[in-house]
Scaffold this motif. Structure first.
Motif, PDB file in Angstrom:
ATOM      1  N   ALA A   5       0.869  -1.112  -0.092  1.00 34.06           N
ATOM      2  CA  ALA A   5       0.010   0.075   0.006  1.00 34.06           C
ATOM      3  C   ALA A   5       0.885   1.376   0.017  1.00 34.06           C
ATOM      4  O   ALA A   5       0.292   2.269  -0.551  1.00 34.06           O
ATOM      5  N   LEU A   6       1.651   1.290   0.734  1.00 29.66           N
ATOM      6  CA  LEU A   6       2.738   2.498   0.865  1.00 29.66           C
ATOM      7  C   LEU A   6       3.490   2.902  -0.468  1.00 29.66           C
ATOM      8  O   LEU A   6       3.613   3.928  -0.801  1.00 29.66           O
ATOM      9  N   LEU A   7       3.840   1.727  -1.160  1.00 29.97           N
ATOM     10  CA  LEU A   7       4.640   1.840  -2.331  1.00 29.97           C
ATOM     11  C   LEU A   7       3.474   2.358  -3.336  1.00 29.97           C
ATOM     12  O   LEU A   7       3.709   3.194  -4.240  1.00 29.97           O
ATOM     13  N   GLY A   8       2.589   1.597  -3.334  1.00 32.06           N
ATOM     14  CA  GLY A   8       1.386   1.949  -4.425  1.00 32.06           C
ATOM     15  C   GLY A   8       0.851   3.428  -4.263  1.00 32.06           C
ATOM     16  O   GLY A   8       0.403   4.182  -5.118  1.00 32.06           O
ATOM     17  N   ALA A   9       0.818   3.871  -2.962  1.00 32.93           N
ATOM     18  CA  ALA A   9       0.130   5.255  -2.766  1.00 32.93           C
ATOM     19  C   ALA A   9       1.215   6.336  -3.091  1.00 32.93           C
ATOM     20  O   ALA A   9       0.713   7.395  -3.575  1.00 32.93           O
TER      21      ALA A   9
END
Length: 235
Positions: free
Chosen positions: A85-89
């Motif tokens: 999620a952090l990478l995608g965000a």
């Protein structure tokens, strides 16, 4: 089984209530999806639809783990979910804010996906989940080799879900079916951490589909797609 069903229903109900608020906030923040110019005209008209909607179902899944589980084994897929999620965000924010690029460069993105995969594999190794089923071979114990398998699988699965997320409702419905199957397998094998998290994601994705079905009012973005792919591997 009753607890898992309640988790699924609670995640669905909470998602249905939260998503309208999320759509409003993301719209006001200008978090509109930018669409590649080479795409079909049916996709280009979707430009400006709020993205980053995956943050909600990730939040609901993490809350479910905190309330109903909090085990070390359950933390491994939660970590994978948050890492993706952090990478995608970050990728989504670049897409939304930049005027000359649609996201992060491919190589750094793949490298970070690999790191998330390695750390997920380390978590699986430390918690003793080192057996992997292979058709025709049974379930051999891979020992530290599970780290390599997890790294490759996370890179593959995150990009697979991300590529699937190109049509309204497609990625959420496909992964929702898989998470529901994982929950049922967890019930059958008595694996509570897998069952609870998979049930929470199933319910939360069903709520997301209410707003992502054609015509979509909200996209999950890379934040949702990469998180789902990484969590699938860990589960």
């Amino acid at each position: 089984m009753i607890r898992e069903l309640l988790v699924m229903l609670a995640a669905f109900a909470a998602g249905v209530l939260i998503y309208p608020f999320a759509v409003t906030v993301l719209t006001l923040r200008g978090a509109g999806q930018r669409i590649a110019g080479y795409g079909p005209s049916a996709h280009r008209v979707k430009a400006g639809t709020p993205t980053l909607g995956g943050v909600v179902f990730i939040f609901l899944a993490v809350v479910a783990w905190i309330i109903a589980d909090r085990s070390r084994a359950g933390f491994v897929p939660v970590f994978a979910l948050i890492g993706g999620a952090l990478l995608g965000a970050l990728d989504d924010l670049v897409n939304v804010r930049s005027s000359h690029t649609l996201g992060l460069p491919a190589r750094p993105k793949l490298a970070v996906e690999g790191v998330v995969g390695v750390l997920t594999g380390v978590g699986l190794y430390l918690t003793g989940f080192t057996q992997q089923y292979f058709p025709g071979l049974g379930a051999p114990d891979l020992h530290w080799g599970v780290i390599i398998v997890a790294a490759l699988a996370v890179v593959a699965a995150t990009n697979a879900v991300n590529l699937t997320d190109g049509v309204d409702g497609l990625a959420a419905s496909c992964t929702g079916v898989v998470f529901f199957a994982a929950a049922m397998i967890g019930v059958r094998t008595g694996n509570l951490p897998v069952t609870l998290l998979a049930a929470a994601l199933t319910g939360a994705l069903a709520a997301f589909l209410v707003y992502n079905w054609h015509p979509a009012r909200l996209f999950m973005g890379d934040a949702g797609a990469l998180a789902l792919g990484a969590a699938l591997v860990a589960l």
